[in-house]
Design an enzyme around this catalytic site. Structure first.
Site, PDB file in Angstrom:
ATOM      1  N   ILE A  60       0.831  -1.203   0.000  1.00  0.00           N
ATOM      2  CA  ILE A  60       0.000   0.000   0.000  1.00  0.00           C
ATOM      3  C   ILE A  60       0.867   1.255   0.000  1.00  0.00           C
ATOM      4  CG2 ILE A  60      -0.221   0.175   2.530  1.00  0.00           C
ATOM      5  CD1 ILE A  60      -3.270   0.743   2.021  1.00  0.00           C
ATOM      6  N   CYS A  61       0.360   2.295  -0.643  1.00  0.00           N
ATOM      7  CA  CYS A  61       0.973   3.622  -0.592  1.00  0.00           C
ATOM      8  C   CYS A  61      -0.179   4.629  -0.497  1.00  0.00           C
ATOM      9  CB  CYS A  61       1.884   3.872  -1.800  1.00  0.00           C
ATOM     10  SG  CYS A  61       1.040   3.980  -3.396  1.00  0.00           S
ATOM     11  N   ARG A  62       0.001   5.828  -0.970  1.00  0.00           N
ATOM     12  CA  ARG A  62      -1.065   6.826  -0.860  1.00  0.00           C
ATOM     13  C   ARG A  62      -2.224   6.498  -1.796  1.00  0.00           C
ATOM     14  NH1 ARG A  62      -2.343  11.920  -3.291  1.00  0.00           N
ATOM     15  NH2 ARG A  62      -3.453  13.242  -1.801  1.00  0.00           N
TER      16      ARG A  62
END
Length: 109
Positions: A60-62
């Site tokens: 996951i990231c932004r």
């Protein structure tokens, strides 16, 4: 690109957060492993020690761009990895808990 929806994640799923330190400190998912994309190659050994040997890695990231890069790398290494579609923005919008680095309610930068 293997992906998963935030709604399909269960408590206890292994989550790898590849956002930068300031983003992590402002708000992250509880229990996630944090290794920024910019440090991932140098800290790969730390990842392999923490990652499940027989389970899936949820990256996951932004919003999904950086995590897609790491997901593809992990898949090339033979690791079962999936990109979390929409990232922490969708995580927070779905009402999932976001904590800051002190354990208080956080925000997604």
């Amino acid at each position: 690109m293997p992906t998963v929806e935030v709604a399909d994640l269960k408590d206890g799923d292994f989550l790898l957060d590849v956002r930068e330190d300031n983003e992590w400190q402002a708000g992250h998912a509880e229990g996630a492993l944090h290794i920024p994309l910019s440090e991932f190659a140098a800290r790969y050994g730390e990842f392999t020690q923490a990652a499940p040997q027989d389970g899936r890695v949820h990256v996951i990231c932004r919003s999904g761009g950086r995590s897609a890069q790491v997901t593809m790398y992990l898949v090339q290494q033979g690791i079962e990895a999936v990109n979390v579609d929409g990232g922490m923005q969708v995580w927070a919008a779905a009402g999932r808990p976001v904590l800051d680095d002190k354990g208080a309610p956080g925000v997604v930068l």
